[in-house]
Design an enzyme around this catalytic site. Structure first.
Site, PDB file in Angstrom:
ATOM      1  N   CYS A 113       0.818  -1.227   0.000  1.00 42.88           N
ATOM      2  CA  CYS A 113       0.000   0.000   0.000  1.00 42.88           C
ATOM      3  C   CYS A 113       0.847   1.272   0.000  1.00 42.88           C
ATOM      4  O   CYS A 113       0.348   2.351  -0.296  1.00 42.88           O
ATOM      5  CB  CYS A 113      -0.938   0.003   1.202  1.00 42.88           C
ATOM      6  SG  CYS A 113      -1.929  -1.496   1.285  1.00 42.88           S
ATOM      7  N   HIS A 254      -3.598   6.790   3.053  1.00 38.13           N
ATOM      8  CA  HIS A 254      -3.975   5.515   2.452  1.00 38.13           C
ATOM      9  C   HIS A 254      -5.334   5.110   3.019  1.00 38.13           C
ATOM     10  O   HIS A 254      -5.617   5.300   4.201  1.00 38.13           O
ATOM     11  CB  HIS A 254      -2.916   4.460   2.768  1.00 38.13           C
ATOM     12  CG  HIS A 254      -3.357   3.076   2.420  1.00 38.13           C
ATOM     13  ND1 HIS A 254      -3.868   2.759   1.193  1.00 38.13           N
ATOM     14  CD2 HIS A 254      -3.394   1.930   3.171  1.00 38.13           C
ATOM     15  CE1 HIS A 254      -4.194   1.471   1.175  1.00 38.13           C
ATOM     16  NE2 HIS A 254      -3.918   0.953   2.359  1.00 38.13           N
ATOM     17  N   ASN A 284     -10.296  -0.608  -0.308  1.00 36.73           N
ATOM     18  CA  ASN A 284      -8.834  -0.499  -0.176  1.00 36.73           C
ATOM     19  C   ASN A 284      -8.159  -1.081  -1.410  1.00 36.73           C
ATOM     20  O   ASN A 284      -8.025  -2.299  -1.524  1.00 36.73           O
ATOM     21  CB  ASN A 284      -8.398  -1.238   1.097  1.00 36.73           C
ATOM     22  CG  ASN A 284      -6.884  -1.216   1.310  1.00 36.73           C
ATOM     23  OD1 ASN A 284      -6.130  -0.771   0.449  1.00 36.73           O
ATOM     24  ND2 ASN A 284      -6.446  -1.724   2.448  1.00 36.73           N
TER      25      ASN A 284
HETATM   26  O1  UT7 Z   1      -3.974  -1.800   3.598  1.00 35.91           O
HETATM   27  C1  UT7 Z   1      -2.998  -1.766   4.578  1.00 35.91           C
HETATM   28  C2  UT7 Z   1      -2.886  -2.993   5.373  1.00 35.91           C
HETATM   29  N1  UT7 Z   1      -4.089  -3.391   6.016  1.00 35.91           N
HETATM   30  C3  UT7 Z   1      -4.538  -2.793   7.123  1.00 35.91           C
HETATM   31  O2  UT7 Z   1      -3.993  -1.820   7.602  1.00 35.91           O
HETATM   32  C4  UT7 Z   1      -5.749  -3.420   7.763  1.00 35.91           C
HETATM   33  C5  UT7 Z   1      -5.863  -2.984   9.174  1.00 35.91           C
HETATM   34  N2  UT7 Z   1      -6.890  -3.723   9.882  1.00 35.91           N
HETATM   35  C6  UT7 Z   1      -8.224  -3.464   9.787  1.00 35.91           C
HETATM   36  O3  UT7 Z   1      -8.639  -2.598   9.026  1.00 35.91           O
HETATM   37  C7  UT7 Z   1      -9.142  -4.202  10.705  1.00 35.91           C
HETATM   38  O4  UT7 Z   1      -8.385  -4.964  11.601  1.00 35.91           O
HETATM   39  C8  UT7 Z   1     -10.146  -5.159   9.961  1.00 35.91           C
HETATM   40  C9  UT7 Z   1     -11.204  -4.320   9.262  1.00 35.91           C
HETATM   41  C10 UT7 Z   1      -9.400  -5.997   8.952  1.00 35.91           C
HETATM   42  C11 UT7 Z   1     -10.848  -6.048  10.957  1.00 35.91           C
HETATM   43  O5  UT7 Z   1     -11.494  -5.265  11.953  1.00 35.91           O
HETATM   44  P1  UT7 Z   1     -11.284  -5.597  13.483  1.00 35.91           P
HETATM   45  O6  UT7 Z   1     -12.116  -4.646  14.235  1.00 35.91           O
HETATM   46  O7  UT7 Z   1      -9.796  -5.578  13.758  1.00 35.91           O
HETATM   47  O8  UT7 Z   1     -11.883  -7.040  13.619  1.00 35.91           O
HETATM   48  P2  UT7 Z   1     -11.192  -8.366  14.160  1.00 35.91           P
HETATM   49  O9  UT7 Z   1     -10.273  -8.952  13.164  1.00 35.91           O
HETATM   50  O10 UT7 Z   1     -10.674  -8.122  15.554  1.00 35.91           O
HETATM   51  O11 UT7 Z   1     -12.446  -9.309  14.307  1.00 35.91           O
HETATM   52  C12 UT7 Z   1     -13.531  -8.999  15.199  1.00 35.91           C
HETATM   53  C13 UT7 Z   1     -14.626 -10.036  14.984  1.00 35.91           C
HETATM   54  C14 UT7 Z   1     -14.119 -11.462  14.984  1.00 35.91           C
HETATM   55  O12 UT7 Z   1     -15.120 -12.267  15.571  1.00 35.91           O
HETATM   56  P3  UT7 Z   1     -15.016 -12.702  17.107  1.00 35.91           P
HETATM   57  O13 UT7 Z   1     -13.745 -13.488  17.220  1.00 35.91           O
HETATM   58  O14 UT7 Z   1     -15.002 -11.428  17.888  1.00 35.91           O
HETATM   59  O15 UT7 Z   1     -16.266 -13.505  17.293  1.00 35.91           O
HETATM   60  C15 UT7 Z   1     -14.013 -11.813  13.527  1.00 35.91           C
HETATM   61  O16 UT7 Z   1     -14.129 -13.177  13.286  1.00 35.91           O
HETATM   62  O17 UT7 Z   1     -15.220  -9.822  13.701  1.00 35.91           O
HETATM   63  C16 UT7 Z   1     -15.188 -11.063  12.960  1.00 35.91           C
HETATM   64  N3  UT7 Z   1     -15.060 -10.732  11.560  1.00 35.91           N
HETATM   65  C17 UT7 Z   1     -16.110 -10.479  10.755  1.00 35.91           C
HETATM   66  N4  UT7 Z   1     -17.433 -10.474  11.002  1.00 35.91           N
HETATM   67  C18 UT7 Z   1     -18.249 -10.160   9.981  1.00 35.91           C
HETATM   68  C19 UT7 Z   1     -13.913 -10.599  10.816  1.00 35.91           C
HETATM   69  N5  UT7 Z   1     -14.223 -10.262   9.552  1.00 35.91           N
HETATM   70  C20 UT7 Z   1     -15.572 -10.175   9.495  1.00 35.91           C
HETATM   71  C21 UT7 Z   1     -16.481  -9.880   8.458  1.00 35.91           C
HETATM   72  N6  UT7 Z   1     -17.808  -9.889   8.741  1.00 35.91           N
HETATM   73  N7  UT7 Z   1     -16.078  -9.555   7.219  1.00 35.91           N
END
Ligand code: UT7
Length: 327
Positions: A113, A254, A284
């Site tokens: 990115c 970004h 993204n």
């Molecule tokens: O482009 C540059 C590099 N990338 C980044 O900088 C990405 C940075 N990270 C993020 O933007 C965020 O971490 C995400 C958007 C990817 C994820 O958000 P989060 O708030 O960090 O969620 P998480 O991974 O901690 O997951 C929270 C919950 C989990 O469920 P449990 O374990 O709490 O029951 C996941 O399984 O959300 C669940 N989950 C989803 N639920 C519905 C993960 N993806 C999804 C989804 N839909 N698509």
């Protein structure tokens, strides 16, 4: 004094829109989760037969036209991407041929990115040293082809698009790249990577069966590193130029996650009115997000002469980068 001047920009996003509601039918997710956790409402993806070079070509043609030059005037083409047409040769070489930029050297860089600001930095150095006069830089991705459409942790986030800029050596200090600042920390490589298809795990039936040719991401771990790194890169860039956050007219970050963008703005004490946001409509698109946002902001007439633009990126590697541009 030779200044690296941005003399033209262009961008291109595919027509095809995938909404959060479309994704609800593919994986166990919801519009509510995607909107509140990422800020994304819809994203653009290419049709199956469209390669990266086609998007890069469209964005580049527009940048060259807005620069008022011909492709044959280009000395160098740099494409920042992690979704090239092929492993060999570089997409920059395909682009050189498509544009008819016969005199230009061409190469790709892989900084995920941060690819556009990394490319900008390389162009800046070549121009300042007098090695090259006119350089096309492109940030372009077709991430729809390297994400696993059964993996909800990635398929709701990533998208396709391309943005480009032409830089030229100039004696006028306007529309000029004042500085670029690049960073990397390989200890976090494990948080965003494509394990298969390279020399470590060459493509085989096994790598395909194990879905190793798709992007793997530990989003939550990256989230924390991203906010810290982006703030740091912004402060370093401002300090280098003797500027304070209140001197910034536009922040072009970004577009990884609206929460990351808002946290960065908050840490810099910048109101969101000064922050360019495209993530709700484009998702993204990695190296393409910043040049698309820059081009759209310029075309909307929102960039005024003398404006200070701060741009900051963060991505796989991990890499991060910042730049200050005075318009
Ligand atoms: O482009 C540059 C590099 N990338 C980044 O900088 C990405 C940075 N990270 C993020 O933007 C965020 O971490 C995400 C958007 C990817 C994820 O958000 P989060 O708030 O960090 O969620 P998480 O991974 O901690 O997951 C929270 C919950 C989990 O469920 P449990 O374990 O709490 O029951 C996941 O399984 O959300 C669940 N989950 C989803 N639920 C519905 C993960 N993806 C999804 C989804 N839909 N698509």
């Amino acid at each position: 004094m030779i200044y690296p001047k941005i003399i033209g920009t262009g961008s291109h996003v595919p027509e095809k829109v995938i909404t959060n509601f479309d994704l609800e039918k593919l994986v166990d997710t919801s519009d509510e989760w995607i909107t509140t956790r990422t800020g994304i409402r819809e994203r653009r993806v290419v049709k199956e037969d469209v390669p990266l070079s086609a998007l890069a070509f469209d964005a580049s043609k527009k940048a060259i036209r807005s620069a008022g030059i011909e492709a044959r005037d280009l000395d160098l083409i740099i494409v920042g991407t992690i979704s090239p047409d092929m492993q060999l040769p570089s997409t920059a070489c395909f682009l050189q041929e498509m544009l008819g930029a016969k005199r230009a050297a061409a190469f790709d860089i892989a900084a995920a990115c941060s690819g556009f600001i990394y490319a900008l930095s390389i162009a800046e150095q070549y121009i300042k040293t007098g090695s090259y006069k006119t350089i096309l830089i492109v940030g372009a991705e077709v991430l729809s082809k390297v994400i696993d459409w059964t993996d909800r942790s990635t398929c709701v986030i990533f998208s396709d698009g391309a943005g480009a800029a032409v830089l030229q050596a100039s004696s006028e200090p306007s529309q000029v790249v004042l500085s670029t600042h690049l960073f990397a920390d390989g200890q976090f490589a494990k948080y965003l990577y494509i394990p298969g298809g390279g020399s470590l795990h060459p493509a085989s039936h096994e790598t395909v069966d194990k879905r190793m040719h798709y992007v793997k991401m530990s989003g939550n771990e990256l989230f924390k590193v991203a906010i810290r790194s982006m703030e740091e890169a912004c402060l370093i860039a401002l300090k280098h130029n003797g500027l304070r956050p209140e001197d910034v007219d536009l922040l072009i970050p970004h577009q990884a996650n609206l929460r990351i963008i808002e946290a960065t703005a908050k840490r810099l004490n910048l109101p969101m009115e000064k922050v360019v946001v495209t993530i709700h409509k484009y998702g993204n698109a990695s190296s393409a997000t910043i040049p698309i946002a820059l081009d759209e902001t310029i075309r909307a007439g929102k960039v005024k002469k003398g404006n200070i633009i701060l741009s900051v990126a963060f991505g796989g590697g991990v890499t991060w980068a910042s730049t200050v541009i005075r318009w």
